[in-house]
Write an enzyme that holds these catalytic residues in place. Structure first.
Site, short mmCIF file in Angstrom:
data_model
loop_
_atom_site.label_atom_id
_atom_site.label_comp_id
_atom_site.label_asym_id
_atom_site.label_seq_id
_atom_site.Cartn_x
_atom_site.Cartn_y
_atom_site.Cartn_z
N ARG A 200 0.85 -1.19 0.00
CA ARG A 200 0.00 0.00 0.00
C ARG A 200 0.89 1.24 0.00
NH1 ARG A 200 0.55 0.30 5.87
NH2 ARG A 200 0.25 2.54 5.83
N HIS A 204 10.38 0.95 -3.55
CA HIS A 204 11.73 1.42 -3.80
C HIS A 204 12.63 0.22 -4.09
CE1 HIS A 204 10.54 5.44 -2.65
NE2 HIS A 204 9.97 4.94 -1.57
N HIS A 207 12.25 -3.16 -2.19
CA HIS A 207 11.12 -4.02 -2.56
C HIS A 207 11.40 -4.80 -3.84
CE1 HIS A 207 9.46 -0.45 -0.38
NE2 HIS A 207 9.04 -1.43 0.39
N GLY A 292 5.78 -9.89 5.05
CA GLY A 292 6.99 -9.29 5.62
C GLY A 292 6.78 -8.94 7.09
N ARG A 293 7.52 -7.94 7.52
CA ARG A 293 7.44 -7.51 8.90
C ARG A 293 6.20 -6.62 9.08
NH1 ARG A 293 12.00 -3.55 11.19
NH2 ARG A 293 10.96 -2.27 9.64
N MET A 334 14.55 -5.72 4.93
CA MET A 334 15.77 -5.71 4.11
C MET A 334 16.62 -4.50 4.51
SD MET A 334 15.34 -8.25 1.95
CE MET A 334 16.12 -8.02 0.36
N ALA A 479 -13.44 40.30 6.90
CA ALA A 479 -13.55 39.04 7.65
C ALA A 479 -13.67 39.29 9.15
CB ALA A 479 -12.38 38.12 7.33
S1 PPS Z 1 -16.78 41.06 4.76
O1 PPS Z 1 -17.37 41.41 6.06
O2 PPS Z 1 -15.44 40.46 4.92
O3 PPS Z 1 -17.66 40.20 3.97
O4 PPS Z 1 -16.57 42.43 4.00
P1 PPS Z 1 -15.82 42.68 2.60
O5 PPS Z 1 -16.24 41.62 1.64
O6 PPS Z 1 -14.36 42.81 2.82
O7 PPS Z 1 -16.44 44.01 2.09
C1 PPS Z 1 -15.94 45.27 2.44
C2 PPS Z 1 -16.39 46.27 1.39
O8 PPS Z 1 -17.81 46.42 1.46
C3 PPS Z 1 -18.14 47.79 1.79
N1 PPS Z 1 -19.28 47.74 2.72
C4 PPS Z 1 -19.26 47.36 4.00
N2 PPS Z 1 -18.27 46.97 4.80
C5 PPS Z 1 -18.56 46.65 6.06
N3 PPS Z 1 -19.81 46.73 6.59
C6 PPS Z 1 -20.85 47.12 5.82
N4 PPS Z 1 -22.09 47.19 6.33
C7 PPS Z 1 -20.59 47.45 4.47
N5 PPS Z 1 -21.37 47.88 3.45
C8 PPS Z 1 -20.55 48.03 2.39
C9 PPS Z 1 -16.88 48.32 2.41
O9 PPS Z 1 -16.87 49.73 2.26
C10 PPS Z 1 -15.84 47.65 1.62
O10 PPS Z 1 -15.80 48.26 0.34
P2 PPS Z 1 -14.57 48.37 -0.66
O11 PPS Z 1 -15.17 48.08 -1.97
O12 PPS Z 1 -13.56 47.33 -0.22
O13 PPS Z 1 -14.08 49.75 -0.57
#
Ligand code: PPS
Length: 575
Positions: A200, A204, A207, A292-293, A334, A479
């Protein structure tokens, strides 16, 4: 001449039922069905092609208890592993499973009807008793005990099957031989004695030498018979292994050895498994079988000790040698003797002679670092194949996941990182800015907690796929939630690289600064209530508790931040 099948007759159910194929496939259309698990699929294939002769179906309670307690079917035939079809209580209700019912067994990959089972009985197994008797302990450190506890459903359905067709494969089709086909092949080549090598793992030089040594002693031919069904979790994938086997076949003298793939779902049951393997090989027409072993050993138990003694498998096969009527060829490990440029069984190494060994984990480490692998260990084409599938860290993909408030500087850092990584070369670089993702992947999503989580999981999915292909990914969404970031980390980790390939960069620039330098006036809009639920204003940003690095553009310049991130990658062996 090929060896006698186990029990006297090869139960090639495909050949047996070929004359009623049309009738069975017609009937299959009107029956209720069980969609098999991956393991049940492997088991069914070997029932259908005769690899599990004398079985003609899944074990009834009488046979099951007998196999678990005595290693024999109820009629006394040696058979050490219970081959069972597990279903849940709900399945019994919804499918109306009862004695006498006929049910179609389907391939989970394409839904093809493979066989019709006539139910003889439905019974509830004692899983603890099965674990202790078959695997030696009810210890979840044993992969099959873990499988029994977590995956096997509570009832077993026993009964004979009628064959509709074998599963369809698209990989290495020419190397997949059924017992009937292999027997025909041996006959065609006039091979009278064949010694089978079960594996499995990648093969080399040791074998190759071991199998040739066995053939020399026995004056036989060789069957390389690797398992490509299910093996131990964490093993090298079968695609890579088969390429390795194809490469090693060129190192055998022409006409000495044959490669055939076995669609077995291993149980890692050590001694019992070795007896089972011998029976299967006998059904494939083989006369001699190398053990084998630590044959089919599952590794350490939860106390850190081996589940089975290193030579227990050989002892058990020896015990049943007579009635197995396949000759075991026991082999010691071996070891390489440089002065002879030869591999020698460890118990035959002349006194005082220097030997060389390289452990499996050392080999993996060298693949990981790209360090050299000595000629005495393997062959160049094999090392190349393994390096292709397991590239060193400098060739692996990774994700730099930048999280922080809007206008925290993560976009500028992301853009700068993209340029620096492009300058470094060696990988394609993908930049997933929040706004790009929102426009390209998540345009229908808003900013509710649920939508933000979904957005991050989409980024995680794309990042994981790119990482798998060896790309450098820079993702830079806000995020705001810990659980979303953790799930993203888990998605990339699930790829199972040889080290950490996901780095969380917290761009911890204070809200005050983000707001003050916001030229687009987005924060101002949020303050005025024109944007609702804005992160940092009236929606939460959960600061990461497990960032790999925290940066802040009020204290560091973008080049300084980029430099610290590049050093993080270097420390992790990625540059
Ligand atoms: S998240 O929370 O990670 O899904 O946000 P993200 O995808 O990074 O989105 C950020 C962009 O969306 C605009 N935007 C907002 N951000 C935060 N909260 C609210 N309510 C919201 N509404 C709109 C924010 O200005 C970022 O815009 P960009 O285009 O990056 O300038």
């Amino acid at each position: 001449m090929a060896n006698e099948p186990h029990g006297g007759t090869l139960k090639d159910l495909i050949a047996r039922d070929a004359h009623i194929y049309a009738q069975l496939s017609q009937e299959a259309q009107s029956l209720r069905d069980i969609v098999l698990t991956e393991r049940q699929l492997c088991d069914l294939e070997l029932i259908l092609n005769g690899g599990f002769s004398p079985l003609e179906g899944f074990l009834t309670e009488r046979d099951y208890k007998s196999v678990v307690d005595t290693l024999r079917l109820a009629d006394g035939t040696l058979f050490p592993i219970p081959i069972t079809l597990d279903v849940s209580k709900e399945d019994i209700g919804t499918l109306n499973l009862e004695t006498g019912a006929r049910i179609v067994l389907r391939d989970p990959r394409d839904d093809a009807a493979l066989a019709i089972l006539t139910i003889e009985d439905i019974y509830q197994p004692d899983k603890i008793h099965e674990a202790i008797n078959v695997f030696g302990a009810d210890d979840p450190a044993h992969p099959s005990v873990a499988y029994l506890r977590n995956r096997v459903k509570d009832f077993y359905v026993g009964g004979k099957v009628q064959a509709v067709q074998l599963p369809t494969y698209f990989d290495y089709v020419a190397l997949r031989f059924t017992p009937t086909e292999l027997r025909t092949h041996f006959k065609k080549l006039a091979w009278r004695k064949v010694v089978a090598f079960q594996t499995r793992n990648p093969m080399h030089r040791a074998h190759r030498e071991l199998t040739v040594r066995a053939a020399r002693e026995l004056q036989s031919n060789i069957l390389i018979h690797p398992v490509v069904g299910l093996t131990k979790p964490g093993d090298v994938d079968h695609y890579t292994r088969v390429r390795v086997y194809e490469a090693i076949m060129t190192k055998y003298p022409n006409g000495l050895a044959h490669l055939s793939l076995l669609p077995l779902a291993m149980r890692m049951a050590g001694p019992r498994e070795a007896v089972w393997h011998a029976i299967i090989r006998k059904n494939y027409g083989v006369t001699h079988f190398i053990v084998g072993r630590d044959h089919a050993g599952p590794g350490k138990n939860s106390q850190g000790a081996d589940f089975y003694g290193l030579y227990d498998a050989q002892d058990l096969v020896k015990k049943y040698q007579e009635e197995l009527s396949i000759t075991m060829v026991p082999f010691r490990a071996m070891t390489y003797v440089p002065s002879l440029d030869e591999y020698v069984p460890e118990d035959q190494v002349p006194e005082g002679v220097q030997t060389l060994d390289l452990s499996g984990s050392e080999l993996r480490k060298r693949l990981q670092t790209g360090a050299s692998i000595p000629d005495w260990l393997s062959y160049d084409p094999i090392v190349r194949i393994l390096r292709e599938s397991y590239p060193p860290r400098v060739k692996q993909g990774f994700v730099l996941f930048l999280t922080g408030l809007y206008n925290s500087g993560k976009d500028s850092i992301g853009r700068a990182l993209q340029v620096v990584l492009n300058q470094q070369g060696g990988r394609s670089v993908s930049l997933l800015l929040g706004e790009t993702v929102r426009a390209e992947l998540s345009s229908e999503l808003g900013f509710s907690a649920e939508d933000r989580h979904k957005n991050i999981q989409r980024i995680a999915f794309v990042s994981a796929e790119l990482t798998r292909s060896g790309a450098a990914v820079i993702a830079a969404p806000i995020a705001p939630y810990e659980h979303s970031r953790q799930a993203a980390r888990d998605s990339v980790k699930a790829l199972g690289g040889s080290g950490n390939n996901f780095f969380l960069v917290h761009v911890a620039t204070p809200l005050e600064h983000c707001e003050k330098t916001d030229r687009k006036g987005v924060y101002a809009k949020a303050r005025r209530g024109e944007i609702k639920g804005f992160t940092g204003i009236d929606d939460v940003y959960e600061a990461p508790s497990n960032a790999d690095i925290t940066v802040d553009i009020t204290h560091q310049t973008v080049p300084e931040i980029v430099h610290s991130i590049m050093l993080l990658l270097e420390t992790n062996g990625l540059l």
